[in-house]
Design an enzyme around this catalytic site. Structure first.
Site, PDB file in Angstrom:
ATOM      1  CD  GLU A  79      -3.058  -1.170   2.141  1.00 45.12           C
ATOM      2  OE1 GLU A  79      -2.872  -0.555   3.207  1.00 45.12           O
ATOM      3  OE2 GLU A  79      -4.120  -1.778   1.890  1.00 45.12           O
ATOM      4  CD  GLU A 124      -3.955  -6.221   2.350  1.00 42.84           C
ATOM      5  OE1 GLU A 124      -4.809  -5.541   2.938  1.00 42.84           O
ATOM      6  OE2 GLU A 124      -2.736  -6.009   2.420  1.00 42.84           O
TER       7      GLU A 124
HETATM    8  C1  BGP Z   1      -4.716  -3.084   4.724  1.00 39.73           C
HETATM    9  C2  BGP Z   1      -3.383  -3.545   5.222  1.00 39.73           C
HETATM   10  C3  BGP Z   1      -3.405  -4.774   6.049  1.00 39.73           C
HETATM   11  C4  BGP Z   1      -4.675  -5.040   6.793  1.00 39.73           C
HETATM   12  C5  BGP Z   1      -5.944  -4.573   6.149  1.00 39.73           C
HETATM   13  C6  BGP Z   1      -7.172  -4.532   7.028  1.00 39.73           C
HETATM   14  O1  BGP Z   1      -4.738  -1.716   4.574  1.00 39.73           O
HETATM   15  O2  BGP Z   1      -2.475  -3.747   4.165  1.00 39.73           O
HETATM   16  O3  BGP Z   1      -2.221  -4.844   6.769  1.00 39.73           O
HETATM   17  O4  BGP Z   1      -4.614  -5.144   8.121  1.00 39.73           O
HETATM   18  O5  BGP Z   1      -5.799  -3.322   5.567  1.00 39.73           O
HETATM   19  O6  BGP Z   1      -7.145  -3.405   7.846  1.00 39.73           O
HETATM   20  P1  BGP Z   1      -7.389  -3.485   9.401  1.00 39.73           P
HETATM   21  O7  BGP Z   1      -6.427  -4.484   9.927  1.00 39.73           O
HETATM   22  O8  BGP Z   1      -7.134  -2.119   9.923  1.00 39.73           O
HETATM   23  O9  BGP Z   1      -8.807  -3.897   9.551  1.00 39.73           O
END
Ligand code: BGP
Length: 495
Positions: free
Chosen positions: A187, A394
């Site tokens: 990201e 993701e």
């Molecule tokens: C993305 C990241 C992850 C992840 C996901 C979910 O932005 O790359 O590392 O954790 O989001 O977000 P969160 O864990 O805040 O729910």
């Protein structure tokens, strides 16, 4: 049964070292930037660092009374054989994680790597392969070694290009027979919204580690990351000719819809989306896009470039574009433009306005709107723009859940989210988008990146640990586990 998913589609899941490994100071590892934040969203602007007047530098200062759950996380560091077996049990073809850069180069500036760190990932990747999964590896998932920030100023300093290239070459050499899918920075486009986590930078203002950073400093750091990423692409192709290496962006913001059909909202939406495209444009096309020169001129924030940088960017664009997608957003120019002029390129997914056409969202307090079609929209937008393979690395939904009185963890909301999004991936494939694979975020519960909680669970596998850090760490399958398995087994035909 017919399926839109091509043979060899990379079904699987994704995690990140700093959210699952724990063992934060084991076997020679030193802290990285996420180790001094509970969550990158909650205290990313006020990380656990303090200014030392004597040295004139920042240093680590964890905050009293705060729970840094990621320090032990789910202890994947010691439990990976069991965990990878569970992932393999769903038929995963691929498993994404990151290498914690500071396990390999603990400070970040050493000449020689830490052998214990290298051995760990040897074992981890072997175990993935043994369970039928291709390792998909991010070189830095918000994991710049903290020492590089406190000693060198992080990515503001051009020296980090050399350190990153050394690290990348080291792991490419070491794992060249095991890892064929790589990504440089997770990201990368959050740099303006979360400069410490995303770009590993702090200001020189003792009062304000992050908020005092200027746009010029952030563009500078990002430019260094772009050059470092291109040099990693070059190194990867030299060392592992049959590997592919991609950029990784958060693309929830690509699915940003104008609030009305007014030209103001339409152009505002375009400008907002460019805050994400900016990163893809440089990394996929190999040059800075025309629209950024106006921003640099008007806001006096152009980065300094060295002779030859443009050639490096042009010669080594990425092989594919990986991205995360969780939700869509709405752009209302009249309401949002003030926020934008404050932050110019503040990429990531703005919460924006509630979209009255979307009826579902994740539970409070997170409340992320659920928009499966936004994923099809995003794939189409990205493929139209770049014409290179896409990799959904993701996608998922965070829920607060636990076993019922019979020990069953029933999660129909997750199953529905999965199915609805995958149906839209199938549509995108039919639209002609070239999509390499789909990786569910957090197939085993991990610590949340944004809030640092255990309670926000994404997994098909439950981990017994709560927000206070208590629990046995025992793993158990949720009901959704079997459904994802069935979908994978049928290569998507069972959707
Ligand atoms: C993305 C990241 C992850 C992840 C996901 C979910 O932005 O790359 O590392 O954790 O989001 O977000 P969160 O864990 O805040 O729910």
């Amino acid at each position: 049964m017919k399926t839109a998913f091509p043979e060899g589609f990379l079904w699987g899941g994704a995690v990140a070292a700093n959210q699952c490994e724990g063992a934060w100071l084991e076997d020679g590892k030193l802290p990285n930037v996420t180790d001094v934040m509970v969550g990158i969203g909650t205290d990313g602007k006020h990380p656990g660092v303090k200014w030392n007047d004597e040295t004139g530098k920042w240093e680590m200062a964890l905050k009293d009374g705060k729970k840094y759950l990621s320090h032990e996380a789910i202890d994947l560091y010691h439990r990976y054989p069991e965990d990878l077996k569970l992932m393999g049990g769903m038929g995963f073809k691929a498993f994404r994680t990151s290498i914690a850069w500071s396990r390999i180069f603990p400070r970040g500036d050493e000449e020689e790597p830490n052998e214990a760190g290298l051995v760990y990932y040897d074992k981890l990747f072997d175990e993935m392969l043994k369970n039928g999964m291709q390792p998909v590896v991010t070189l830095s998932h918000y994991e710049t070694p903290l020492y590089l920030v406190t000693e060198y100023g992080g990515w503001k300093n051009r020296k980090l290009i050399t350190f990153f290239e050394r690290y990348a070459r080291t792991v490419f050499e070491r794992y060249k027979d095991k890892v064929k899918y790589w990504m440089t920075f997770n990201e990368i486009n959050v740099a303006f919204r979360m400069p410490f986590a995303g770009a590993g930078i702090l200001s020189d203002n003792p009062e304000s580690p992050v908020e005092a950073l200027t746009k010029k400093e952030i563009y500078q750091a990002v430019h260094h990351e772009f050059v470092a990423s291109s040099l990693a692409v070059k190194a990867c192709h030299e060392i592992i000719p049959d590997a592919k290496i991609g950029a990784m962006l958060t693309c929830s913001s690509v699915a940003t819809y104008p609030y009305t059909c007014s030209p103001e909202d339409a152009f505002g939406t375009l400008s907002y989306k460019r805050q994400t495209y900016f990163f893809g444009d440089v990394m996929c096309r190999g040059y800075y896009p025309a629209y950024i020169y106006r921003v640099w001129e008007e806001e006096d924030c152009a980065p300094v470039m060295e002779q030859g940088d443009d050639e490096i960017l042009a010669c080594y664009p990425v092989d594919y574009l990986a991205f995360s997608y969780y939700r869509s957003g709405v752009w209302h120019e009249a309401e949002e433009k003030d926020k934008v002029s404050e932050g110019s390129v503040t990429s990531g997914s703005g919460t924006g306005f509630t979209n009255p056409y979307l009826t579902e969202c994740s539970p409070a307090p997170w409340c992320w709107p659920v928009d499966p079609k936004g994923l099809r929209y995003t794939c189409n937008e990205l493929y139209d723009r770049y014409q290179i393979p896409l990799f959904i690395v993701e996608n998922g939904i965070g829920l607060d859940e636990g076993p019922d009185e019979n020990g069953v963890i029933n999660d129909p909301v997750r199953t529905k989210y999965l199915e609805d999004h995958l149906r839209q991936v199938a549509e995108a494939l039919k639209d002609g988008c070239d999509i390499m694979g789909y990786l569910w975020w957090g197939p085993i519960d991990v610590v949340s990146a944004g809030t640092g909680e255990m309670k926000k669970r994404y997994g098909f596998v439950y981990v017994d640990r709560n927000n206070d850090g208590e629990g046995t760490l025992a793993r158990s399958k949720k009901v959704s586990y079997e459904r994802y398995k069935e979908i994978i087994e049928s290569n998507g035909a069972a959707l």
